[in-house]
Design an enzyme around this catalytic site. Structure first.
Site, short mmCIF file in Angstrom:
data_model
loop_
_atom_site.label_atom_id
_atom_site.label_comp_id
_atom_site.label_asym_id
_atom_site.label_seq_id
_atom_site.Cartn_x
_atom_site.Cartn_y
_atom_site.Cartn_z
N ASP A 191 0.86 -1.18 0.00
CA ASP A 191 0.00 0.00 0.00
C ASP A 191 0.90 1.24 0.00
O ASP A 191 2.11 1.13 0.16
CB ASP A 191 -1.01 0.01 1.15
CG ASP A 191 -0.37 -0.10 2.53
OD1 ASP A 191 0.87 -0.17 2.62
OD2 ASP A 191 -1.12 -0.10 3.52
N TYR A 219 3.00 4.74 0.74
CA TYR A 219 3.69 5.30 1.89
C TYR A 219 2.70 6.16 2.68
O TYR A 219 1.85 6.84 2.10
CB TYR A 219 4.87 6.16 1.45
CG TYR A 219 5.98 5.40 0.76
CD1 TYR A 219 6.69 4.41 1.43
CD2 TYR A 219 6.33 5.68 -0.56
CE1 TYR A 219 7.72 3.71 0.80
CE2 TYR A 219 7.36 4.99 -1.20
CZ TYR A 219 8.05 4.00 -0.51
OH TYR A 219 9.06 3.33 -1.14
N PHE A 267 6.63 1.95 -4.31
CA PHE A 267 8.04 2.10 -3.95
C PHE A 267 8.62 3.48 -4.31
O PHE A 267 9.77 3.77 -3.98
CB PHE A 267 8.92 1.02 -4.61
CG PHE A 267 8.63 -0.37 -4.10
CD1 PHE A 267 9.01 -0.75 -2.83
CD2 PHE A 267 7.96 -1.28 -4.90
CE1 PHE A 267 8.73 -2.03 -2.35
CE2 PHE A 267 7.68 -2.56 -4.43
CZ PHE A 267 8.07 -2.94 -3.17
N HIS A 290 10.62 -9.52 0.16
CA HIS A 290 10.40 -8.08 0.03
C HIS A 290 11.74 -7.34 0.22
O HIS A 290 12.60 -7.79 0.98
CB HIS A 290 9.39 -7.62 1.09
CG HIS A 290 8.84 -6.26 0.86
ND1 HIS A 290 9.50 -5.10 1.25
CD2 HIS A 290 7.69 -5.86 0.27
CE1 HIS A 290 8.77 -4.06 0.92
NE2 HIS A 290 7.67 -4.48 0.31
#
Length: 226
Positions: free
Chosen positions: A69, A71, A82, A190
């Site tokens: 989701d 920031y 990202f 991740h």
């Protein structure tokens, strides 16, 4: 159609516009309106909720990167997973840059805006497209999963030879929507500081993605071009 649909460009509306007529989308829009009425700050700003889609036309997609989701800090999220518009580079993105630098022997730019990737056909899609300020995961379970599942299904069914980069368990949950005989699906941990050492570091995904694109006579991604 909902008010949300007016923020999505026509090339995507033609593909997934029907989703805006489904009950879950009306419920999602009502939820977002209640959040705003209660004075809660939502990221990204309304005009950037669909930035991932509006920045990469459906027919231009070559690579799909799936985040969790947006920031949740001020001045960070702008609709591309990202990616940050300004300010310090987040730690997960730093690890992404380090992997690219290792694979290609190059130095990445000193900012975190990945708009250049989106322009090259990299769909930077979060599984959940909004979040409440300072509350990660706060908008999960509100309807975005159904919407982003529809996006992945459409890419899987209507396109071919797409590279899907699935980092972490949350992104890998989308793998069941993808035909690995038709596309390249790459999975690892991740890139966050807590899990990058469990597979992301040294994964070779960026070169593997480009090798696949080249093998199918597609232009590789210039990862340093952001």
């Amino acid at each position: 159609m909902t008010i949300l649909s007016t923020r999505l460009e026509k090339n995507w509306l033609d593909i997934i516009g029907g989703e805006f007529d489904r009950p879950y989308m009306a419920q999602l829009e009502q939820f977002l309106q209640r959040e705003k009425s209660a004075g809660r700050v939502i990221y990204p700003e309304g005009g950037e909720i669909f930035n991932a889609l509006n920045s990469t036309a459906f027919d231009d997609i070559k690579v799909v990167i799936i985040g969790q989701d947006p920031y949740h800090g001020e001045g960070q999220a702008h609709g591309l997973c990202f990616s940050v518009r300004k300010g310090p580079i987040p730690r997960s993105l730093k690890n992404i840059y380090k992997e690219i630098e290792t694979e290609y022997g190059i130095q990445m730019p000193p900012h975190g805006d990945l708009t250049g990737w989106a322009a090259q056909g990299v769909l930077l899609l979060n599984a959940t497209l909004t979040v409440q300020q300072a509350k990660p995961g706060s908008h999960q379970g509100k309807g975005w999963k159904e919407f982003t599942d529809a996006i992945i299904r459409a890419v899987n069914e209507k396109r071919e030879h797409i590279v899907f980069l699935l980092w972490g368990s949350y992104a890998q949950n989308k793998a069941e929507l993808i035909n690995p005989k038709k596309h390249l699906v790459l999975k690892t941990s991740h890139p966050s500081p807590f899990s990058a050492r469990h597979g992301f570091r040294g994964c070779g995904h960026f070169k593997t993605a480009n090798d696949y694109l080249i093998a199918h006579r597609l232009k590789p991604v210039e990862w340093q071009k952001i």
